[in-house]
Design a protein around this motif. Sequence first.
Motif, PDB file in Angstrom:
ATOM      1  N   HIS A 113     -45.216 -32.656  27.794  1.00 13.84           N
ATOM      2  CA  HIS A 113     -44.814 -33.629  28.809  1.00 13.84           C
ATOM      3  C   HIS A 113     -43.601 -33.041  29.516  1.00 13.84           C
ATOM      4  N   HIS A 120     -42.973 -32.608  19.776  1.00 18.31           N
ATOM      5  CA  HIS A 120     -42.295 -33.882  19.537  1.00 18.31           C
ATOM      6  C   HIS A 120     -43.302 -35.017  19.381  1.00 18.31           C
ATOM      7  N   PHE A 121     -44.368 -34.982  20.178  1.00 16.00           N
ATOM      8  CA  PHE A 121     -45.413 -36.006  20.061  1.00 16.00           C
ATOM      9  C   PHE A 121     -46.210 -35.801  18.773  1.00 16.00           C
ATOM     10  N   TRP A 122     -46.406 -34.536  18.425  1.00 18.09           N
ATOM     11  CA  TRP A 122     -47.079 -34.246  17.159  1.00 18.09           C
ATOM     12  C   TRP A 122     -46.242 -34.719  15.974  1.00 18.09           C
ATOM     13  N   ARG A 124     -44.070 -37.170  15.931  1.00 13.55           N
ATOM     14  CA  ARG A 124     -44.167 -38.629  15.904  1.00 13.55           C
ATOM     15  C   ARG A 124     -45.523 -39.065  15.325  1.00 13.55           C
ATOM     16  N   HIS A 457     -37.275 -36.025  16.298  1.00 14.67           N
ATOM     17  CA  HIS A 457     -38.011 -35.593  17.480  1.00 14.67           C
ATOM     18  C   HIS A 457     -37.388 -36.213  18.725  1.00 14.67           C
ATOM     19  N   ALA A 461     -41.111 -39.303  22.720  1.00 12.92           N
ATOM     20  CA  ALA A 461     -42.322 -39.521  21.931  1.00 12.92           C
ATOM     21  C   ALA A 461     -42.398 -40.937  21.380  1.00 12.92           C
ATOM     22  N   MET A 464     -44.516 -43.944  23.274  1.00 12.75           N
ATOM     23  CA  MET A 464     -45.945 -44.171  23.098  1.00 12.75           C
ATOM     24  C   MET A 464     -46.179 -45.056  21.873  1.00 12.75           C
ATOM     25  N   LEU A 469     -50.663 -43.001  21.441  1.00 13.01           N
ATOM     26  CA  LEU A 469     -50.391 -41.701  20.833  1.00 13.01           C
ATOM     27  C   LEU A 469     -51.632 -41.149  20.143  1.00 13.01           C
TER      28      LEU A 469
END
Length: 518
Positions: A113, A120-122, A124, A457, A461, A464, A469
């Motif tokens: 992003h 960071h999304f992973w 989370r 993170h 993130a 979402m 997510l």
Amino acid sequence: MEESVSTQAGRAPVRRVVIAGGGTAGWMAAAALSRTLGKGLEIHLVESEQIGTVGVGEATIPTLVTFHRLLGISEQEFMTAAQGTIKLGISFEGWRERDHRYIHSFGTTGQDHWSAGFQHFWLRGRERGLAEGYEAYCLESRAAEQERFAHLPRNGINYAYHMDAAGYARFLRTFAEGYGVKRIEGKIARVRTDPDSGDIASLVLEDGSELAGDLFLDCTGFRALLIGQALRVGFEDWSHWLFNDSAYAAQTTAVRDAVPYTRAIAGEAGWQWRIPLQHRVGNGIVYSSQYMDQTQALEAFTSSLEGELVAQPWHLRFRPGRRIRCWHRNCVALGLAGSFIEPLESTTIHLIQRGIMHLLRCFPAVVAQEDIDAYNRQVDAEVEHVRDFVVMHFHLTERRDTPYWDACRLMEIPASLRQRIELFRETGKVFHVPGELFGENSWIQVMLGQGVMPHRHHPAADLMGDEELSRFLGDIRAGVDRTLAQLPAHRAYLDTYCPAPRPDVPATPQRPRSGDER
């Protein structure tokens, strides 16, 4: 051996380039210079068939694909001549713990992003039980595991090569000679320097012939005949960070289909490589003589080999580090003459390539100190970056089973590396300078693979919800799955794209036609 000889005062325009030594470094330089600047230069390369090359660097990284494209080299011709296979990454086996394995792939993982990287999304998603392993979101990593490959539109898959180093040098020799490079057979007996300027004036060969030049490239390997012995440029030793100083190498016949990745297998006091070509395998053990003697290393190496030996293993001693200046006066050191960081991440050929590209960009009409200083700054920064990345693999181990791994884990690492590790450990962020060889995803894959899990993170993130997510991660995984299902088996693709003849039937690349603009 050095000998001084008077020449005309001042530096002449660069018209004659002399390359001392062949092998990968010499012929890569000859190919690049002749293809780009050959019409304005006279290029000679001197080498002796009596002097062998190290020739163990058979794995590459994706920058070589770009190098070939810039020179107009046919990938199919090259891969056929060099018994080439595809490399999608490196399988690190036993590095974190004895039975642990992870892949450092060449690909991009997930989708960033603008506010934060995919990791960071992973992270989370992992907290919420919504994410699979980090490698599940990377096409190259998954394709390596399943031994699949095909070229994709818009460079949709990142890859490099495994290749026969001697075959590659022969291929480049034919290519370079097609653009006017003159090869001279012979051993260098003396290096003559100008007593006034200190520049190299000429090389004197054992038969008494003399080869004068304006710019000299030292591709003589660890001997560093020009930059080290003649010009006496010092060497910065990095053995306090890189303990390995010895190696055995051997080639064996292939007993199974080539996998599209290099294997790096950690041992008691070093590691072993497995590099699959089409009809044979390149093998080696890299070890520290402080923790393992030569007899023990040879036994550990030979007892692990598969297939029949093509030739008896040969032994190498080396010192990790770099030349204090890779360009000094009118001499540029390329390859092992300039620096050596062990082959763990296949960076030797890359550093040769980068040295060549920097030289081309600041190629001097007349050798000037401004060009020399700029070149050395660029080369120094790149080799330090590679050093830190390689040192990280050894330091971030959780192994406690041998004195060697204890020493790796407990050593004091460069401050530049420590800062990168601590930043990722605390925040999940990666410090990256544009233009560095190893991008953010490489640092992430290796640090995660070696057991460094970030403590937090990026707050982006958290914006979402679980459903969004989960859908975001699932869509990425599904896209990887769809592409992966379209890829054929690696070996089947090679058999169609670039089948190599058996080793006893050598291949010869086509000589470029005069003015060929392929």
